[in-house]
Design an enzyme around this catalytic site. Structure first.
Site, short mmCIF file in Angstrom:
data_model
loop_
_atom_site.label_atom_id
_atom_site.label_comp_id
_atom_site.label_asym_id
_atom_site.label_seq_id
_atom_site.Cartn_x
_atom_site.Cartn_y
_atom_site.Cartn_z
N THR B 47 0.83 -1.21 0.00
CA THR B 47 0.00 0.00 0.00
C THR B 47 0.86 1.25 0.00
OG1 THR B 47 -1.71 -1.17 1.20
CG2 THR B 47 -1.81 1.22 1.27
N HIS B 50 1.94 1.93 -3.44
CA HIS B 50 0.88 2.58 -4.23
C HIS B 50 0.86 4.08 -3.98
CE1 HIS B 50 -1.17 -0.91 -5.95
NE2 HIS B 50 -1.01 -1.55 -4.78
N CYS B 106 -19.53 -3.12 13.78
CA CYS B 106 -18.78 -2.99 15.04
C CYS B 106 -19.61 -3.59 16.18
CB CYS B 106 -18.48 -1.53 15.33
SG CYS B 106 -17.15 -0.85 14.29
N CYS B 114 -15.74 -2.79 9.68
CA CYS B 114 -16.49 -1.57 10.02
C CYS B 114 -16.85 -0.80 8.76
CB CYS B 114 -15.61 -0.70 10.92
SG CYS B 114 -16.20 0.98 11.13
N ILE B 182 2.95 -11.74 2.71
CA ILE B 182 1.79 -12.37 3.34
C ILE B 182 1.69 -13.84 2.95
CG2 ILE B 182 -0.73 -12.31 3.55
CD1 ILE B 182 -0.59 -9.27 3.20
N LEU B 269 -7.58 -12.87 -0.61
CA LEU B 269 -6.99 -11.73 0.07
C LEU B 269 -6.33 -10.76 -0.90
CD1 LEU B 269 -5.36 -11.50 3.40
CD2 LEU B 269 -3.88 -10.92 1.50
#
Lengths: 348, 348, 348, 348
Positions: B47, B50, B106, B114, B182, B269
């Protein structure tokens, strides 16, 4: 296998070309572990229409001559060697998926997704005929309390129950995408499971009317309305908890994925033709959505659930819109093709 | 919010253009319910790249000036009013996803998805700095038994654990598609969960080597081999029970869907860019496959699982291939861009 | 904590002896993260009767002076520092179980079984008073669409929903053992979840009548009938799929375990006094039965489910049989003691 | 059923009295759907000891003359009409529980808790003999890669796997109460499932030594130590996540219930004699504990898991402490009675 010298009339794909024909074929006899059922009523399925139309899928899978018909019920008239149940005289419904019994999925409690599945009326001769032969273990013993026409369509009703019961629906909001017979059946099934809201969407006025009659709380015409927006509005902006995708239509699938809330559940039952584009990142991964492919009926959990639902008062008869004797099959298939029908019954 | 008169060095997106810069910014102070952490180590995430590259997603989401960095650990140096835990002096790891605490998700036990999620280092100032401000409830209290560099990357380790533990792996065969950090972390996580086979695939020799070092039973080079065919061969023709899709690559996703067995599980993922084509009928519906979108880390189940795994001996240090001080960030980002690295640590 | 100079009337255990008394106490004020609620209605619970009677459990747990009352609703009249929601003026229901927020169960998504749980009206001052102080995070924001008396008893309704929703009830047969308010609430909750049969049993004619009014399909008087035999007969000899044990009575528990089918589910909510004899081998192990201890309400899944059920039309008002103003508490407790009541409302 | 004119030696309960005898009986022949297996090895089970001792349970269930023996493996020497698999010459292990195939549990995917279960060696002649007759569907096809003695005891190994795999063990703490063969088998099964801690407790030094050899992280002598206190100490005061109750002993059950944490899981496999006292309120309800009765082996999920575990390297051979030829059965049973053995193999 020994065959009878008696003959019967059967609706069959007799040659490698579109259309079907009434043929005269030998009455089947029961081998070891098999039964013969005198057919009382059958349902016509979209799959039968694919075979009628002789589309690429049908040409690759079906080998004529083949008697069609996989949604059926009737009375056992013969039980082969080694068959303890059902007994001759019992009223039964056929499960048309024949599991091998020996693959890792059959052994692991999931025969409905057997690796070597055969289908009655597709891979073996089916029930658009006076009699049909079936492994004894594929007969669901129902008793006479359920109407014959309802019993005849427990196969697609089972698809609806399997898709709906694959997640907990109590107090949940549900959107059913596609109001063919399976989508229509799912409406009261979801209501009886305690859903807080059951919305249904389609592109046919005829079917949307049936959805209203089946008790949908919200009916959305996908030709005119933004389905995802309507569903969000109906759920306080959140999106629906559960989507039952029954259309197989690319737009329907996209609508369903956009309408489901973060962490929601999508049962995928409709079969799209070919590959289709999905926005996996935004519609699945980032929303942590669960997609569950649904095939067939769980053996025999789904059948037990269906039977209980019917005894509890589940009424699917409004979906059964037409009945034809076997020799008016051309009319029946034309009607099915038109989209101006619910479930059509053929009586042999 | 009151700000300190002290300043610190921070790696930030300072203007609306590619690249990052070292900036001098005020040291944050803790408001009610907040803490300030003195950062000991951070990890660079895809990220961050990016945002460095200022791609369309980054331009739409990030508002400069913004301090980056969302994988981090450190010591609490200030606790705001009303904070009972953690206390000043405690060593903690940051959960970078800030849940609102009031939406239906939540309240329903799923704050990790959320509806109003904010992300440290993306929507608020992050941890590529001397200090970082965090809601006290976003700190995981770890103790000093875990090495600082490992603690710094528990955020992506948590992605791996969340994806792997989303289904039961004991005695199952698993394919990990994509050997970024990951995917690499997931290899020993799956082994420790009792997987019978852990296969890993990628298109980079550097990463395939790391996969071997992390203990993969089977390493497949997707440039040369038919991944689905290799996985079927390794599982007696059946297909793998579980796929962990960590690549976001269209071909990787297709490989995974083809390789999974009937009734299997796919954790999704990796984030594909844009829409992609999927053969839903054959690869999902007819196989009754379950696809689960995976986002973030379960709060705090995943953190508890991670902590236990690390205490049980989970060793992810081979994946941590490089370390840089903050002022050599250009070098670090260039290395990450090259694909010739595992996880890269930045030390402020 | 700062206290108000204003006073209010409150029903309290004022000394170490049986009975309660109306006392004049300071109106509470809200500390950081807390709210003060002006109480509109409360329910009397069996726990209150234990404290009234000052039985051994109560003597060991409650430290006078203590204001009682843990089932309540009302309007927020003060919000302490750092409270974002609820706001002053909002109508809320109190969750009386105060979780610590930091133990492994709170962090693991199960605050309802927190290791350091405190209970309003037991461990802290409660709601049999003009106002009650509560952590803001323990208020469920409900809106005004639900009647005040119903809102006041959502705590025990939540016990019923938690016990019933702990397993899938759709098409299942259910026996509810014990028709106190929680058992009575459970009857329509099970029906709305799609249960095929809801049987209820008790030893009080008054309560059996209420069970009939709440919609039980089968009502069994445990004084006269063999409960397990009746339940087996009602389920074709098989036994019920699910038992909700709400009595805490040794015979009720035995009846439930005998009545449940092989592989069935038993939710245990009733609290037996002391140890009791169970035939674990025949009633649990050999039948592969699942027993689930049920405590409190899931935070906040159960509350969301309850709210949806009430909005879907769940009507629990027949169970609310009596109302008293606070100063007629002696009468109310005597009535509760007599067993000739459903849920009793106290209005402060 | 047709019987052979050949005879064989068999260990049988020949009359209504304690003890067993070697008898000469006809070699069985295979009816429709049946096979005959030439027995290669068998295990002696605690159940066999009950029948040997002719205790009340045995007198009520077993009808002499009856050949004993329900843990066994061997080679198929005859396949009756209609049997497709296994074929003559295949090496198989017997599943001794014969499900009816027609009750609601068999149809619902739970034949292991069939309502009309019969057991080989209890209700029909067993495998302490040269040959044994079995429904073809009760044979697990294993191949020759697993040692014969291990294959012979897959029935009790399956009990251990079923109990252990009934909940997720990855990163969990586990206490095994009772170190008979099933408890001992469970130790490495739990370790291979990724348990963070596997504690084992017993009252026999011999068995505690075996527990250490099988890899228990913590071994507790229940004669000397407070089991619950030791387990709490080993888990930071919290209690264990999972208890596998394998003893059937009242004190063991109490220890397990006291040791399990709030919200924990208890698999109950041991069979207590008669009713026993349980503190349901404090040990189950208030702690929200889940108790699961465990019976038999899931058909065939447990067998698939076991087979995979054995191929992954599960080594249970230290538990197999003794071997006897059939004619030394008196010695074998005396040894089993003494408690100074693990699993004992009888070779016919």
């Amino acid at each position: 296998m020994k065959t009878s010298t008696q003959t019967m009339r059967a609706l069959a794909k007799v040659r490698d070309a579109p259309g079907l024909a009434l043929a005269t074929v030998p009455v089947p006899t029961a081998g070891p572990g098999e039964i013969v059922i005198k057919v009382e009523a059958t349902g016509i399925c979209g799959t039968d229409l694919h075979i009628f139309n002789w589309d690429p899928w049908a040409r690759g899978r079906v080998h004529p001559p083949r008697v069609l018909g996989h949604e059926f019920c009737g009375t056992v008239v013969e039980a082969g060697p080694g068959v303890r149940v059902p007994q001759v005289g019992e009223f039964v419904v056929g499960e048309c998926h024949l599991a091998c019994g020996h693959c890792h999925l059959c052994l692991g409690g999931q025969p409905h997704i057997c690796e070597s599945l055969e289908i009655i009326g597709v891979d073996r001769d089916g029930a658009f005929a006076g009699c049909v032969r079936l492994p004894a273990g594929n007969a669901w013993r129902l008793g006479r309390s359920i109407p014959v026409e309802v019993a005849a369509v427990m196969d697609p009703l089972g698809n609806a129950v399997h898709a709906a019961h694959s997640t907990d629906l109590t107090t949940r909001t549900v959107a059913i995408i596609g109001c063919g017979p399976i989508g229509l059946f799912a409406i009261p099934v979801c209501k009886m499971a305690g859903a807080a809201l059951v919305a249904a969407t389609d592109v046919s006025e005829f079917r949307l009317d049936l959805a209203r009659r089946m008790g949908a709380d919200l009916v959305i015409d996908a030709r005119r309305d933004d389905v995802a927006a309507r569903l969000r509005a109906a759920t306080g902006g959140v999106g629906v908890d559960v989507v039952l995708e029954m259309s197989g239509n690319p737009r329907g699938i996209t609508d369903g994925l956009r309408a489901v809330r973060n962490g929601g559940w999508v049962s995928l039952l409709g079969l799209p033709t070919g590959r289709l584009e999905v926005d996996l990142a935004n519609d699945v991964v980032l929303k942590a959505v669960h997609l569950a492919g649904i095939f067939g009926r769980r053996l025999w959990q789904t059948w037990e659930q269906m039977t209980r639902l019917l005894r509890m008062g589940l009424d699917i008869t409004p979906v059964i819109t037409h009945r034809f004797p076997l020799d008016r099959f051309e009319e029946a298939f034309a009607l099915l093709q038109s989209g101006q029908s619910g479930k059509i019954i053929l009586v042999p």
